[in-house]
Design an enzyme around this catalytic site. Structure first.
Site, PDB file in Angstrom:
ATOM      1  CG  LEU A 148      -1.732   1.273   1.454  1.00 37.34           C
ATOM      2  CD1 LEU A 148      -2.842   1.374   0.416  1.00 37.34           C
ATOM      3  CD2 LEU A 148      -2.357   1.287   2.854  1.00 37.34           C
ATOM      4  CB  ILE A 149       1.654   3.923  -2.255  1.00 39.61           C
ATOM      5  CG1 ILE A 149       2.827   3.012  -2.658  1.00 39.61           C
ATOM      6  CG2 ILE A 149       2.080   5.390  -2.240  1.00 39.61           C
ATOM      7  CD1 ILE A 149       4.053   3.057  -1.765  1.00 39.61           C
ATOM      8  CD  GLN A 158      -2.888   5.420  -4.069  1.00 37.07           C
ATOM      9  OE1 GLN A 158      -3.676   5.711  -4.957  1.00 37.07           O
ATOM     10  NE2 GLN A 158      -3.208   4.638  -3.051  1.00 37.07           N
ATOM     11  N   GLY A 183       5.578   7.669  -8.091  1.00 37.10           N
ATOM     12  CA  GLY A 183       6.755   6.811  -8.255  1.00 37.10           C
ATOM     13  C   GLY A 183       7.167   6.025  -7.018  1.00 37.10           C
ATOM     14  CG  HIS A 184       6.626   7.573  -3.238  1.00 37.34           C
ATOM     15  ND1 HIS A 184       7.929   7.936  -3.007  1.00 37.34           N
ATOM     16  CD2 HIS A 184       5.914   8.736  -3.270  1.00 37.34           C
ATOM     17  CE1 HIS A 184       8.009   9.255  -2.892  1.00 37.34           C
ATOM     18  NE2 HIS A 184       6.808   9.760  -3.066  1.00 37.34           N
ATOM     19  N   GLY A 185       5.480   3.643  -5.325  1.00 35.99           N
ATOM     20  CA  GLY A 185       5.173   2.216  -5.430  1.00 35.99           C
ATOM     21  C   GLY A 185       6.269   1.496  -6.208  1.00 35.99           C
ATOM     22  CB  ALA A 186       7.950   2.340  -9.404  1.00 38.90           C
ATOM     23  CD  GLU A 218      -2.103 -13.635   0.041  1.00 40.09           C
ATOM     24  OE1 GLU A 218      -1.035 -13.544   0.674  1.00 40.09           O
ATOM     25  OE2 GLU A 218      -3.208 -13.722   0.589  1.00 40.09           O
TER      26      GLU A 218
END
Ligand code: COA
Length: 406
Positions: free
Chosen positions: A229-230, A235, A238-241, A263
């Protein structure tokens, strides 16, 4: 008539829950009357039923505020009017604090003054676990530092912190469930923004992920990303990447790791993963544009698995994305070849049925065969395949465009 009476006591839960991360008490006081830093849940069906409605009040409002570092939590529930038994026609009112409070970590506050006073502690908060990565992100012409910490359940302080943080997944991941943290195979990754307040570092939570280390026969492990989760205000920056790549980096060099799985990924996470995986695979020798037209090869599968710990199914998908990138779509032959290759793969689940039909051809007379084909809806299947292809290509093109912008 009676129905209309009760209907005014039904309100959509998502838009009436106001979540806010706050760093200092002055920030709260300044923003008290405006909701600019507020975000709302995406999902509330696990708490308020399939229709995601709060029942029993006119204009209900839940305020759920978190200290941006410690995640100290303040809960407040208010409303304009509460329905009487007669108003609600005997239906059960939602006891909102019980419903939400049951999911919050113990020790949340109902008193705003106490919450504001507790915010003084935000600057003394330090992340738990081991610092595994630091990166900067350019925001408003400033290089802002971000840090990723890794820990497990034995990391002091982590258990309680995670208990406060995990409530977010209920709001932002469909069908999310809390994990059994007592299992030592869980690894936790926390992403923080490092600010400086009065000359002191202040760590504000940005997102987190949990990874479970599964055993893989005979002597390997298979880390599976479970929750990721970001937080909404961070969101699409680029933080998820970054977080996903950092997690990958923890395992790719480890000989004991077979591959990294995910999952039950959401569509959003699938978009992120495709982009990160395609970027990584595009640097492997077997995925170079010249190799694309010869089809998905064993070498690609092996290289993706060995060097990036990507499983075969995902490697195949990445191959299709990179082949689309290498395909000249204005060249009808080249583009048709591409579409056929992807459709062949998409059609695989239906092939068994078709081979059964072939067997039937041998034993049925033409009329019986026509009736069977009509009942199995081959025409409809064909249309479905085309639609599936279009959806697939659209999502691949988004990834290709994103790769091109890098
Ligand atoms: C999915 C999620 C983790 C992505 O994190 P993020 O920080 O917003 O993603 P990034 O900014 O790093 O995205 C990088 C690229 O990945 C792809 N991507 C990211 N989110 C995407 C989405 N929702 N749909 C399609 N592609 C997406 C895009 O190519 C994106 O580049 P762009 O923003 O320039 O288009 C985040 O949106 C989130 O936490 N969502 C809610 C919870 C969730 O679904 N978690 C996963 C459970 S399995």
């Amino acid at each position: 008539m009676e129905e209309t009476k009760a209907a005014v006591f039904v309100a959509p839960a998502n838009e009436n829950i106001f979540i806010r991360l706050v760093s200092t008490s002055s920030e709260v006081l300044q923003l008290q009357d405006e909701d600019s830093l507020v975000f709302h849940p995406e999902y509330t069906h696990q708490l308020f039923g399939e229709n995601e409605c709060i029942f029993g009040y006119k204009q209900p409002r839940v305020d759920l505020w978190y200290g941006a570092s410690t995640l100290t939590t303040y809960f407040h529930f208010g409303y304009n009017e509460k329905g009487s038994e007669a108003d609600l026609e005997g239906a059960q009112i939602d006891f909102v604090e019980d419903i939400i409070g049951d999911k919050l970590a113990p020790g949340y506050l109902n008193n705003k003054e106490e919450f504001l006073a507790r915010l003084e502690r935000e600057t003394s908060f330090r992340p738990f676990g081991e610092l595994v990565h630091v990166y900067t992100s350019n925001e408003d012409d400033r290089e802002c530092p971000y840090e990723v910490y890794k820990g497990d359940i034995l990391t002091p302080g982590l258990r309680d912190y995670h208990a406060r943080l995990q409530t977010f997944i209920l709001w932002f991941i469909d069908a999310a469930s809390f994990i059994d943290v007592d299992d030592e195979n869980w690894q936790f990754y926390f992403l923080f923004e490092r600010k400086t307040v009065d000359g002191q570092p202040m760590y504000c939570i940005v997102g987190y992920a949990t990874v479970y280390k599964y055993y893989a026969f005979p002597d390997k492990t298979r880390p599976r990303i479970s929750q990721f989760l970001i937080l909404p205000t961070f969101q699409r920056r680029g933080h998820g990447a970054q977080l996903l790549q950092i997690i990958y980096n923890q395992y790719v060099g480890d000989q004991r790791v077979l591959d990294i799985t995910v999952e039950d990924p959401s569509d959003e996470f699938t978009g992120l993963r495709d982009y990160v995986d395609a970027g990584n695979c595009s640097r492997l020798s077997s995925f170079q544009p010249s190799a694309m037209k010869s089809g998905f090869s064993q070498e690609m599968a092996l290289q993706a698995q060995k060097q990036l710990k990507i499983n075969k199914q995902q490697a195949r998908k990445v191959y299709e994305i990179l082949r689309l990138r290498a395909t000249d779509r204005s060249n009808p032959v080249e583009y048709k070849d591409y579409r056929l290759a992807v459709k062949r793969r998409l059609n695989k689940p239906f092939q068994k049925e078709q081979s059964d039909l072939k067997k039937l051809e041998r034993v049925l007379n033409p009329d019986e065969l026509a009736a069977t084909i009509a009942s199995t809806g081959l025409e409809e299947r064909h249309q479905k395949l085309n639609t599936l292809y279009e959806i697939t290509e659209q999502s691949y093109l988004r990834t290709v465009e994103k790769l091109a912008s890098m």
